[in-house]
Design a protein around this motif. Structure first.
Motif, PDB file in Angstrom:
ATOM      1  N   PHE A  76       0.839  -1.204   0.000  1.00  0.00           N
ATOM      2  CA  PHE A  76       0.000   0.000   0.000  1.00  0.00           C
ATOM      3  C   PHE A  76       0.873   1.252   0.000  1.00  0.00           C
ATOM      4  N   THR A  77       1.788   1.345   0.927  1.00  0.00           N
ATOM      5  CA  THR A  77       2.617   2.549   1.009  1.00  0.00           C
ATOM      6  C   THR A  77       3.542   2.678  -0.200  1.00  0.00           C
ATOM      7  N   ARG A  78       4.006   1.561  -0.736  1.00  0.00           N
ATOM      8  CA  ARG A  78       4.874   1.624  -1.918  1.00  0.00           C
ATOM      9  C   ARG A  78       4.089   2.147  -3.120  1.00  0.00           C
ATOM     10  N   PHE A  79       2.858   1.663  -3.283  1.00  0.00           N
ATOM     11  CA  PHE A  79       2.018   2.155  -4.385  1.00  0.00           C
ATOM     12  C   PHE A  79       1.784   3.651  -4.247  1.00  0.00           C
ATOM     13  N   MET A  80       1.515   4.101  -3.028  1.00  0.00           N
ATOM     14  CA  MET A  80       1.229   5.518  -2.823  1.00  0.00           C
ATOM     15  C   MET A  80       2.451   6.385  -3.126  1.00  0.00           C
ATOM     16  N   ALA A  81       3.639   5.875  -2.848  1.00  0.00           N
ATOM     17  CA  ALA A  81       4.857   6.632  -3.127  1.00  0.00           C
ATOM     18  C   ALA A  81       5.214   6.607  -4.610  1.00  0.00           C
ATOM     19  N   ASN A  82       5.048   5.448  -5.244  1.00  0.00           N
ATOM     20  CA  ASN A  82       5.393   5.289  -6.657  1.00  0.00           C
ATOM     21  C   ASN A  82       4.681   4.049  -7.175  1.00  0.00           C
ATOM     22  N   PRO A  83       3.592   4.196  -7.906  1.00  0.00           N
ATOM     23  CA  PRO A  83       2.807   3.026  -8.330  1.00  0.00           C
ATOM     24  C   PRO A  83       3.522   2.107  -9.308  1.00  0.00           C
ATOM     25  N   HIS A  84       4.650   2.541  -9.831  1.00  0.00           N
ATOM     26  CA  HIS A  84       5.384   1.726 -10.801  1.00  0.00           C
ATOM     27  C   HIS A  84       6.619   1.050 -10.210  1.00  0.00           C
ATOM     28  N   GLU A  85       6.895   1.299  -8.938  1.00  0.00           N
ATOM     29  CA  GLU A  85       8.062   0.681  -8.321  1.00  0.00           C
ATOM     30  C   GLU A  85       7.758  -0.774  -7.973  1.00  0.00           C
ATOM     31  N   ARG A 118      -9.213   1.149 -14.136  1.00  0.00           N
ATOM     32  CA  ARG A 118      -8.877   2.459 -14.690  1.00  0.00           C
ATOM     33  C   ARG A 118      -7.365   2.588 -14.839  1.00  0.00           C
ATOM     34  N   PRO A 119      -6.897   3.541 -15.630  1.00  0.00           N
ATOM     35  CA  PRO A 119      -5.450   3.728 -15.765  1.00  0.00           C
ATOM     36  C   PRO A 119      -4.801   3.978 -14.402  1.00  0.00           C
ATOM     37  N   VAL A 120      -3.624   3.393 -14.225  1.00  0.00           N
ATOM     38  CA  VAL A 120      -2.944   3.470 -12.934  1.00  0.00           C
ATOM     39  C   VAL A 120      -2.668   4.914 -12.545  1.00  0.00           C
ATOM     40  N   ALA A 121      -2.288   5.744 -13.488  1.00  0.00           N
ATOM     41  CA  ALA A 121      -1.962   7.132 -13.167  1.00  0.00           C
ATOM     42  C   ALA A 121      -3.162   7.862 -12.581  1.00  0.00           C
ATOM     43  N   LYS A 122      -4.349   7.615 -13.137  1.00  0.00           N
ATOM     44  CA  LYS A 122      -5.558   8.257 -12.623  1.00  0.00           C
ATOM     45  C   LYS A 122      -5.900   7.717 -11.236  1.00  0.00           C
ATOM     46  N   VAL A 123      -5.798   6.411 -11.058  1.00  0.00           N
ATOM     47  CA  VAL A 123      -6.073   5.814  -9.749  1.00  0.00           C
ATOM     48  C   VAL A 123      -5.120   6.380  -8.703  1.00  0.00           C
ATOM     49  N   HIS A 124      -3.848   6.481  -9.063  1.00  0.00           N
ATOM     50  CA  HIS A 124      -2.852   6.981  -8.124  1.00  0.00           C
ATOM     51  C   HIS A 124      -3.154   8.428  -7.732  1.00  0.00           C
ATOM     52  N   ALA A 125      -3.514   9.246  -8.700  1.00  0.00           N
ATOM     53  CA  ALA A 125      -3.833  10.640  -8.403  1.00  0.00           C
ATOM     54  C   ALA A 125      -5.030  10.740  -7.463  1.00  0.00           C
ATOM     55  N   ASP A 126      -6.045   9.932  -7.704  1.00  0.00           N
ATOM     56  CA  ASP A 126      -7.217   9.933  -6.833  1.00  0.00           C
ATOM     57  C   ASP A 126      -6.856   9.438  -5.434  1.00  0.00           C
ATOM     58  N   ALA A 127      -5.980   8.430  -5.366  1.00  0.00           N
ATOM     59  CA  ALA A 127      -5.570   7.883  -4.068  1.00  0.00           C
ATOM     60  C   ALA A 127      -4.785   8.906  -3.270  1.00  0.00           C
ATOM     61  N   VAL A 128      -3.881   9.616  -3.932  1.00  0.00           N
ATOM     62  CA  VAL A 128      -3.090  10.639  -3.241  1.00  0.00           C
ATOM     63  C   VAL A 128      -4.005  11.710  -2.646  1.00  0.00           C
ATOM     64  N   GLN A 133      -2.379  11.550   4.857  1.00  0.00           N
ATOM     65  CA  GLN A 133      -0.945  11.346   5.034  1.00  0.00           C
ATOM     66  C   GLN A 133      -0.653  10.700   6.377  1.00  0.00           C
ATOM     67  N   ALA A 134      -1.474  10.981   7.379  1.00  0.00           N
ATOM     68  CA  ALA A 134      -1.267  10.376   8.698  1.00  0.00           C
ATOM     69  C   ALA A 134      -1.357   8.858   8.641  1.00  0.00           C
ATOM     70  N   HIS A 135      -2.222   8.328   7.762  1.00  0.00           N
ATOM     71  CA  HIS A 135      -2.322   6.879   7.618  1.00  0.00           C
ATOM     72  C   HIS A 135      -1.060   6.305   6.981  1.00  0.00           C
ATOM     73  N   LEU A 136      -0.565   6.978   5.963  1.00  0.00           N
ATOM     74  CA  LEU A 136       0.654   6.509   5.300  1.00  0.00           C
ATOM     75  C   LEU A 136       1.849   6.597   6.234  1.00  0.00           C
ATOM     76  N   ASP A 137       1.925   7.670   7.004  1.00  0.00           N
ATOM     77  CA  ASP A 137       3.023   7.814   7.961  1.00  0.00           C
ATOM     78  C   ASP A 137       2.960   6.712   9.016  1.00  0.00           C
TER      79      ASP A 137
END
Length: 246
Positions: A76-85, A118-128, A133-137
């Motif tokens: 989850f946190t890796r996707f939020m930081a960089n969905p292609h990593e 949906r395209p990953v870039a759009k999903v990632h933007a919506d997720a961000v 941020q408190a959850h990701l931290d």
């Protein structure tokens, strides 16, 4: 001294609250003890957001809770930081949004719909925009190993033959073999989840708490005294008999 531990939660807030209720009932009879959650807070279940909120709020209120990092929490946190990593430990043809892994279920709990279609870039933007941020931290700061009493708590397991201080994070959150088939002593009892079973099982050298909450099973809560453990039920303790690994 007694300790409590809870298996893989996978977004099931109601099961988590019920597990804590069983622990509270046991504490009322036997006294307080630290509660360790062995990771995989998110994915597959309906309310990953609620699970994280519950744990953050409990710790903030002063509860003696330890929350470990699981492989799903790291995905989850890796996707939020960089969905292609790429995620070490995950097969190259899979991604966190693959239906088998449950990332879309986690994002749905934050209001991000149809993440797998949906395209990953759009999903990632919506997720961000949607995920606090408190959850990701909180997830990023989770430890991968906790020592208490005669136990070492991890999400997935440890690599036999390596000192606990030399274990890699990827092994601690992903390993199965050669950990699962190892019959020797690890020193401390290894308390873990990650490999789903029908019920919590004690193997003598390790205790697996993943009783398949992600797939419609129970969420196990246990009390541990030394190397012995008992499953907490609505009617009290039920001792876990050590299984023969041979």
């Amino acid at each position: 001294m007694h300790l409590y531990a809870i298996g893989d939660i996978h977004g099931h807030l109601g099961l988590l609250q019920a597990a804590h209720d069983r622990i509270a009932d046991d504490m009322a009879r036997h006294g307080p003890g630290q509660v360790i959650h062995v990771g995989d807070l998110v994915d597959r279940g309906p309310d990953s957001r609620g699970v994280i909120d519950f744990l953050i709020q409990g710790i903030a209120a002063g509860q003696d809770w330890v929350v470990l990092k699981g492989n799903h929490d790291r995905m989850f946190t890796r996707f939020m930081a960089n969905p292609h990593e790429p995620e070490p430990g995950l097969r190259a043809e899979l991604s966190w949004l693959h239906p088998r892994l449950g990332g879309s279920d986690t994002l749905r709990s934050y209001g991000v719909e149809n993440a797998g279609d949906r395209p990953v870039a759009k999903v990632h933007a919506d997720a961000v925009a949607a995920v606090p941020q408190a959850h990701l931290d909180f997830l990023a700061a989770r430890p991968t190993l906790h020592r208490a009493g005669d136990c070492a708590f991890v999400h997935a397991g440890v690599r036999p033959g390596l000192a606990l201080t030399n274990q890699t994070e990827t092994d601690l959150v992903w390993i199965r073999e050669p950990f699962l088939s190892y019959t020797g002593s690890f020193g401390p009892l290894i308390v873990h989840g990650h490999t789903a079973l029908d019920q919590a099982t004690h193997y003598g050298n390790r205790l697996n708490l993943d009783s398949s909450a992600a797939y419609g099973g129970a969420l196990s809560a246990v009390v541990i005294e030394g190397h012995e453990a008992s499953l907490l039920t609505t009617t009290g303790r039920r001792k876990l008999i050590v299984e023969d690994l041979r």
